[in-house]
Design a protein around this motif. Structure first.
Motif, PDB file in Angstrom:
ATOM      1  N   THR A   1       5.313  -9.334  54.294  1.00 52.72           N
ATOM      2  CA  THR A   1       4.426  -8.387  54.100  1.00 52.72           C
ATOM      3  C   THR A   1       4.815  -7.028  55.152  1.00 52.72           C
ATOM      4  O   THR A   1       5.637  -7.345  55.951  1.00 52.72           O
ATOM      5  CB  THR A   1       2.923  -8.705  54.615  1.00 52.72           C
TER       6      THR A   1
ATOM      7  N   TYR B   1      -0.554 -14.104  48.157  1.00 56.08           N
ATOM      8  CA  TYR B   1      -0.398 -12.621  48.127  1.00 56.08           C
ATOM      9  C   TYR B   1      -0.074 -12.034  46.803  1.00 56.08           C
ATOM     10  O   TYR B   1       0.463 -13.137  46.071  1.00 56.08           O
ATOM     11  CB  TYR B   1       0.470 -12.159  49.157  1.00 56.08           C
TER      12      TYR B   1
ATOM     13  N   GLU C   1       3.103  -2.751  47.509  1.00 49.65           N
ATOM     14  CA  GLU C   1       2.836  -3.473  48.765  1.00 49.65           C
ATOM     15  C   GLU C   1       2.130  -4.860  48.552  1.00 49.65           C
ATOM     16  O   GLU C   1       1.676  -5.197  47.535  1.00 49.65           O
ATOM     17  CB  GLU C   1       1.836  -2.709  49.532  1.00 49.65           C
TER      18      GLU C   1
ATOM     19  N   LEU D   1      -0.309  -7.657  49.311  1.00 52.31           N
ATOM     20  CA  LEU D   1      -1.675  -7.858  49.852  1.00 52.31           C
ATOM     21  C   LEU D   1      -2.300  -8.897  49.535  1.00 52.31           C
ATOM     22  O   LEU D   1      -1.841  -9.828  48.333  1.00 52.31           O
ATOM     23  CB  LEU D   1      -2.544  -6.387  49.335  1.00 52.31           C
TER      24      LEU D   1
END
Length: 182
Positions: A154, A172, A178, A180
């Motif tokens: 991350t 995630y 991205e 998350l």
């Protein structure tokens, strides 16, 4: 010109950003470009056709050869080796050196070797001693010789396994390029 160059460094370029420090026994050739707030540790060689972005750290014993670009916020560990000639021969030079791009936020661990012509993706992590022989996708973790995909990372530096789960068992997913929490 608000940068610092150690008096035992040989720095030939004037394309150096503010708040950059170049330590002793470095050699930086005249056409290299170095951004703001960089830390170029001792015993680093930077050739001519090199672009280094902002907030880059290069640890000791690294050579950055023609054709290498390091984008912003890149970390290069000690004794990382970049190559730029896929068929090296003494006193024989290619018409053009292979290009290597290390994208923003990527980290390359100590003693890794980066074979010319590859792209290291944004925020990726290359483990110490790895040999990179192909492009590395963004937000991925790679280790070994040759480097193998072993997980994800991350923006905050949390390592995830290949199923995108951290050591606490939290899953995630990618959202807007991205990683998350789900």
């Amino acid at each position: 010109m608000n940068y610092k160059i150690h008096n035992l460094a040989d720095v030939q370029t004037d394309k150096i950003g503010d708040n950059t420090m170049i330590w002793q026994f470095c050699v930086v050739l005249k056409n290299a470009t170095i951004g703001n707030n960089c830390n170029i540790n001792c015993n680093v060689f930077i050739e001519n056709d090199v672009i280094i972005g902002n907030n880059v750290t290069i640890k000791p014993g690294v050579q950055v050869w023609d054709g290498v670009t390091l984008e912003d916020n890149v970390f290069i560990g000690p004794n990382v080796t970049f190559t730029n000639d896929l068929i090296p021969r003494s006193k024989q030079y290619p018409l053009e050196f292979s290009k290597t791009l290390v994208k923003k936020g990527a980290s390359i661990g100590a003693n890794s070797t980066i074979i010319a012509g590859n792209i290291i993706g944004e925020n990726s992590l290359i483990g110490a001693g790895s040999v990179v022989t192909k492009d590395i996708p963004a937000h991925t973790v790679w280790f070994g010789n040759p480097a193998r995909h072993t997980g994800y990372i991350t923006l905050e530096g949390t390592i995830l396994d290949l199923n995108m789960v951290d050591k606490e068992g939290i899953s995630y997913q990618f959202q807007n390029h991205e990683l998350l929490k789900k």
